[in-house]
Design an enzyme around this catalytic site. Structure first.
Site, PDB file in Angstrom:
ATOM      1  N   HIS A  95       0.848  -1.189   0.000  1.00 42.57           N
ATOM      2  CA  HIS A  95       0.000   0.000   0.000  1.00 42.57           C
ATOM      3  C   HIS A  95       0.879   1.231   0.000  1.00 42.57           C
ATOM      4  O   HIS A  95       1.864   1.303   0.732  1.00 42.57           O
ATOM      5  CB  HIS A  95      -0.895  -0.005   1.250  1.00 42.57           C
ATOM      6  CG  HIS A  95      -1.663   1.262   1.442  1.00 42.57           C
ATOM      7  ND1 HIS A  95      -2.459   1.806   0.453  1.00 42.57           N
ATOM      8  CD2 HIS A  95      -1.756   2.114   2.499  1.00 42.57           C
ATOM      9  CE1 HIS A  95      -3.011   2.915   0.901  1.00 42.57           C
ATOM     10  NE2 HIS A  95      -2.597   3.139   2.135  1.00 42.57           N
ATOM     11  N   HIS A  97       0.721   5.809  -0.993  1.00 41.48           N
ATOM     12  CA  HIS A  97      -0.045   6.962  -1.456  1.00 41.48           C
ATOM     13  C   HIS A  97       0.713   7.554  -2.646  1.00 41.48           C
ATOM     14  O   HIS A  97       0.871   8.773  -2.733  1.00 41.48           O
ATOM     15  CB  HIS A  97      -0.225   7.988  -0.351  1.00 41.48           C
ATOM     16  CG  HIS A  97      -1.100   7.523   0.772  1.00 41.48           C
ATOM     17  ND1 HIS A  97      -1.450   8.309   1.830  1.00 41.48           N
ATOM     18  CD2 HIS A  97      -1.716   6.336   0.978  1.00 41.48           C
ATOM     19  CE1 HIS A  97      -2.238   7.628   2.664  1.00 41.48           C
ATOM     20  NE2 HIS A  97      -2.398   6.415   2.166  1.00 41.48           N
ATOM     21  N   ASP A 120      -0.018  -5.604 -19.936  1.00 47.16           N
ATOM     22  CA  ASP A 120       0.958  -6.620 -19.528  1.00 47.16           C
ATOM     23  C   ASP A 120       0.740  -7.075 -18.087  1.00 47.16           C
ATOM     24  O   ASP A 120       1.059  -8.208 -17.731  1.00 47.16           O
ATOM     25  CB  ASP A 120       2.385  -6.057 -19.625  1.00 47.16           C
ATOM     26  CG  ASP A 120       2.923  -6.058 -21.045  1.00 47.16           C
ATOM     27  OD1 ASP A 120       2.398  -6.798 -21.887  1.00 47.16           O
ATOM     28  OD2 ASP A 120       3.889  -5.305 -21.300  1.00 47.16           O
ATOM     29  N   HIS A 169      -8.496   7.665  -1.249  1.00 46.96           N
ATOM     30  CA  HIS A 169      -7.421   7.211  -0.389  1.00 46.96           C
ATOM     31  C   HIS A 169      -6.193   6.877  -1.235  1.00 46.96           C
ATOM     32  O   HIS A 169      -5.289   7.712  -1.355  1.00 46.96           O
ATOM     33  CB  HIS A 169      -7.928   6.024   0.439  1.00 46.96           C
ATOM     34  CG  HIS A 169      -6.934   5.486   1.411  1.00 46.96           C
ATOM     35  ND1 HIS A 169      -7.247   4.547   2.359  1.00 46.96           N
ATOM     36  CD2 HIS A 169      -5.609   5.734   1.579  1.00 46.96           C
ATOM     37  CE1 HIS A 169      -6.170   4.257   3.059  1.00 46.96           C
ATOM     38  NE2 HIS A 169      -5.173   4.959   2.607  1.00 46.96           N
ATOM     39  N   TYR A 227       6.456 -14.906 -22.910  1.00 48.25           N
ATOM     40  CA  TYR A 227       7.319 -13.744 -22.706  1.00 48.25           C
ATOM     41  C   TYR A 227       8.402 -14.083 -21.680  1.00 48.25           C
ATOM     42  O   TYR A 227       8.135 -14.778 -20.706  1.00 48.25           O
ATOM     43  CB  TYR A 227       6.472 -12.574 -22.195  1.00 48.25           C
ATOM     44  CG  TYR A 227       7.246 -11.318 -21.935  1.00 48.25           C
ATOM     45  CD1 TYR A 227       7.429 -10.373 -22.930  1.00 48.25           C
ATOM     46  CD2 TYR A 227       7.783 -11.077 -20.686  1.00 48.25           C
ATOM     47  CE1 TYR A 227       8.127  -9.205 -22.689  1.00 48.25           C
ATOM     48  CE2 TYR A 227       8.488  -9.908 -20.431  1.00 48.25           C
ATOM     49  CZ  TYR A 227       8.657  -8.989 -21.440  1.00 48.25           C
ATOM     50  OH  TYR A 227       9.353  -7.850 -21.199  1.00 48.25           O
TER      51      TYR A 227
HETATM   52 ZN   LIG Z   1      -3.135   4.778   3.205  1.00 50.83          ZN
END
Ligand SMILES: [Zn+2]
Length: 239
Positions: A95, A97, A120, A169, A227
């Site tokens: 995660h 930002h 891809d 978010h 690939y």
């Molecule tokens: Zn966050």
């Protein structure tokens, strides 16, 4: 993989977010799971990346109980746990930002597949969740953040589209392990950036045709992939 090796890998995956410019200060978090031991290793909350040591990472069970370490886990741990429970084939969650992916999330727009870089990695648009409702925010907010992501995948394949944008978010990405999750987060940011430029140049730019999308996705993924090299390259050797 031992839990000690998992700690090293999760640390390295967290540092990938820094090396690739996805995080500021202590933003962002990557975790990895040992499915054998039902243990999740995640970045601690609020520790600067340049001070992170493998032993600082927090080990937790799938209910969020801390098993080892005296640091608190990232506050996003409940989101990661919901994803691990709902998506049984993933081994890592990342995660951030990151600027462009977060901009799409703030605009509450899915990222359309405008070219082969996207195709891809993501077999379809990168979805946007619904804007979280007051009760979802008031109680168990981080856990509900996971649930709104999972809801987007009721009719989508989480392995074929290994990321989502949480409305207002930012992005969550996942993969077979922590390194792959971080890699997908980095690619997602590049794809989000290119999509932003593409739509700026031409507001009416269209998603690629199904044939081109499928060609690019399936030459890298699945049974008929051709690939790259048959032998798994060390990621440090490049692709
Ligand atoms: Zn966050």
């Amino acid at each position: 993989m031992t839990l000690a090796e998992l700690r090293e890998q999760v640390l390295d995956a967290n540092l990938d977010l820094v090396r690739k410019g996805l995080v500021l200060y202590t933003f962002g978090n990557v975790s990895g799971i040992s499915r054998r031991d039902n243990v999740v290793i995640i970045k601690p909350s609020g520790v600067p990346y340049d001070q992170l040591q493998p032993e600082d990472l927090v080990a937790a069970d799938l209910d969020g109980n801390v098993l080892a370490g005296d640091l608190r886990p990232s506050s996003d741990l409940p989101t990661h746990l919901v994803l691990y429970k709902a998506f049984p084939n993933i081994g890592g969650v990342a995660h951030s930002h990151s600027e462009y992916a977060t901009s799409w999330a703030q605009a509450r727009m899915p990222i359309p597949c405008l070219g082969t870089t996207h195709a891809d990695y993501f077999h379809g648009p990168v979805p946007i969740t619904h804007a979280m409702r007051d009760p979802e925010i008031a109680d168990a907010y981080e856990e509900n953040t996971g649930h709104v992501i999972v809801q987007e995948f009721e009719n989508k394949n989480y392995e074929a589209v290994p990321a989502a944008l949480v409305a207002n978010h930012g992005p969550f990405a996942w993969g077979p392990d922590a390194k792959a999750a971080a890699h997908n987060a980095v690619i997602l940011e590049a794809v989000a950036r290119m999509a932003y430029f593409t739509m700026t140049i031409n507001h009416e730019a269209q998603a690629v045709d199904r044939a081109l999308h499928d060609k690019h996705y399936f030459r890298k993924h699945g049974r008929n992939a051709y690939y790259g090299q048959e032998r798994e390259l060390n990621p440090k050797e490049g692709r």
